[in-house]
Motif scaffolding. Structure first.
Motif, mmCIF file in Angstrom:
data_model
loop_
_atom_site.group_PDB
_atom_site.id
_atom_site.type_symbol
_atom_site.label_atom_id
_atom_site.label_comp_id
_atom_site.label_asym_id
_atom_site.label_seq_id
_atom_site.Cartn_x
_atom_site.Cartn_y
_atom_site.Cartn_z
ATOM 1 N N SER A 31 0.815 -1.221 0.000
ATOM 2 C CA SER A 31 0.000 0.000 0.000
ATOM 3 C C SER A 31 0.845 1.266 0.000
ATOM 4 O O SER A 31 0.307 2.358 -0.179
ATOM 5 N N TYR A 32 2.130 1.124 0.239
ATOM 6 C CA TYR A 32 2.983 2.287 0.404
ATOM 7 C C TYR A 32 3.840 2.542 -0.829
ATOM 8 O O TYR A 32 4.272 1.610 -1.511
ATOM 9 N N CYS A 33 4.104 3.804 -1.046
ATOM 10 C CA CYS A 33 5.137 4.204 -1.988
ATOM 11 C C CYS A 33 6.485 3.897 -1.344
ATOM 12 O O CYS A 33 6.680 4.143 -0.147
ATOM 13 N N MET A 34 7.414 3.359 -2.132
ATOM 14 C CA MET A 34 8.747 3.039 -1.631
ATOM 15 C C MET A 34 9.785 3.801 -2.434
ATOM 16 O O MET A 34 9.621 4.015 -3.642
ATOM 17 N N GLY A 35 10.853 4.199 -1.764
ATOM 18 C CA GLY A 35 11.849 4.983 -2.472
ATOM 19 C C GLY A 35 13.251 4.810 -1.925
ATOM 20 O O GLY A 35 13.462 4.222 -0.862
ATOM 21 N N TRP A 36 14.185 5.321 -2.692
ATOM 22 C CA TRP A 36 15.593 5.354 -2.305
ATOM 23 C C TRP A 36 16.074 6.806 -2.279
ATOM 24 O O TRP A 36 15.796 7.559 -3.209
ATOM 25 N N PHE A 37 16.775 7.141 -1.230
ATOM 26 C CA PHE A 37 17.413 8.436 -1.095
ATOM 27 C C PHE A 37 18.895 8.203 -0.843
ATOM 28 O O PHE A 37 19.308 7.096 -0.490
ATOM 29 N N ARG A 38 19.683 9.251 -0.997
ATOM 30 C CA ARG A 38 21.102 9.145 -0.669
ATOM 31 C C ARG A 38 21.590 10.462 -0.073
ATOM 32 O O ARG A 38 21.016 11.518 -0.323
ATOM 33 N N GLN A 39 22.645 10.331 0.716
ATOM 34 C CA GLN A 39 23.226 11.516 1.344
ATOM 35 C C GLN A 39 24.731 11.359 1.372
ATOM 36 O O GLN A 39 25.250 10.418 1.978
ATOM 37 N N ALA A 40 25.405 12.293 0.722
ATOM 38 C CA ALA A 40 26.856 12.329 0.731
ATOM 39 C C ALA A 40 27.319 13.253 1.852
ATOM 40 O O ALA A 40 26.569 14.147 2.270
ATOM 41 N N PRO A 85 31.903 8.055 -9.398
ATOM 42 C CA PRO A 85 32.351 8.499 -8.067
ATOM 43 C C PRO A 85 31.343 9.416 -7.379
ATOM 44 O O PRO A 85 31.199 9.367 -6.155
ATOM 45 N N GLU A 86 30.622 10.201 -8.146
ATOM 46 C CA GLU A 86 29.627 11.106 -7.549
ATOM 47 C C GLU A 86 28.402 10.373 -7.011
ATOM 48 O O GLU A 86 27.538 10.992 -6.375
ATOM 49 N N ASP A 87 28.297 9.083 -7.262
ATOM 50 C CA ASP A 87 27.229 8.280 -6.663
ATOM 51 C C ASP A 87 27.569 7.848 -5.233
ATOM 52 O O ASP A 87 26.727 7.270 -4.537
ATOM 53 N N THR A 88 28.792 8.116 -4.802
ATOM 54 C CA THR A 88 29.217 7.748 -3.458
ATOM 55 C C THR A 88 28.365 8.457 -2.415
ATOM 56 O O THR A 88 28.239 9.681 -2.428
ATOM 57 N N ALA A 89 27.736 7.684 -1.537
ATOM 58 C CA ALA A 89 26.843 8.238 -0.516
ATOM 59 C C ALA A 89 26.326 7.113 0.365
ATOM 60 O O ALA A 89 26.507 5.928 0.054
ATOM 61 N N MET A 90 25.665 7.505 1.444
ATOM 62 C CA MET A 90 24.857 6.563 2.213
ATOM 63 C C MET A 90 23.492 6.504 1.536
ATOM 64 O O MET A 90 22.887 7.550 1.273
ATOM 65 N N TYR A 91 23.031 5.304 1.250
ATOM 66 C CA TYR A 91 21.759 5.116 0.579
ATOM 67 C C TYR A 91 20.714 4.632 1.577
ATOM 68 O O TYR A 91 20.962 3.676 2.326
ATOM 69 N N TYR A 92 19.563 5.289 1.556
ATOM 70 C CA TYR A 92 18.480 4.995 2.492
ATOM 71 C C TYR A 92 17.229 4.541 1.751
ATOM 72 O O TYR A 92 16.865 5.109 0.718
ATOM 73 N N VAL A 120 32.187 4.594 -4.596
ATOM 74 C CA VAL A 120 32.637 4.355 -5.961
ATOM 75 C C VAL A 120 33.971 5.056 -6.159
ATOM 76 O O VAL A 120 34.057 6.273 -6.001
ATOM 77 N N SER A 121 34.980 4.313 -6.500
ATOM 78 C CA SER A 121 36.311 4.889 -6.691
ATOM 79 C C SER A 121 36.603 5.063 -8.173
ATOM 80 O O SER A 121 36.129 4.296 -9.015
ATOM 81 N N SER A 122 37.407 6.076 -8.463
ATOM 82 C CA SER A 122 37.731 6.373 -9.867
ATOM 83 C C SER A 122 38.941 5.585 -10.336
ATOM 84 O O SER A 122 39.632 4.960 -9.561
#
Length: 122
Positions: A31-40, A85-92, A120-122
């Motif tokens: 019944s719920y919307c589900m999502g992904w967030f991230r924070q660098a 590399p810019e995708d590097t973050a904590m994902y919630y 993500v390393s370059s």
């Protein structure tokens, strides 16, 4: 009580792939919307993708990330390809009663997981 538990994070080189999972319990998952967030570090939390009836993506991940859900398993996924590399973050992982055009606003979401680190390393 509501629980969201993320897994699948890790370290990968640029161009690589990871698949995140979020196991949900304690509420009517379908019944719920589900999502992904991230924070660098030093940045605000930002929406990555969300889905319920519609599917939403941030422009920065379109064509590279795919969100999916298995309602029978109460699990949300995020397949991440061509990582940068810019995708590097904590994902919630997050759950909300409703998605919509402002899905990316973290204040609209009701429940949150503890996060899983993606590096993500370059």
């Amino acid at each position: 009580q509501v629980q969201l538990v993320e897994s699948g994070g890790g370290s990968v080189q640029a161009g690589g792939s990871l698949r995140l999972s979020c196991a949900a319990s304690g509420y009517t998952y379908s019944s719920y919307c589900m999502g992904w967030f991230r924070q660098a570090p030093g940045k605000e939390r930002e929406g990555v993708a969300a889905m319920h009836i519609s599917v939403y993506y941030d422009d920065s991940v379109k064509g590279r990330f795919t969100i999916s859900r298995d309602n029978a398993k109460n699990t949300l996924y995020l397949q991440m390809n061509s990582l940068k590399p810019e995708d590097t973050a904590m994902y919630y992982c997050a759950a909300a009663g409703i998605c919509g055009s402002r899905w990316y606003d973290s204040g609209r979401w009701n429940y949150w997981g503890q996060g899983t680190q993606v590096t993500v390393s370059s």
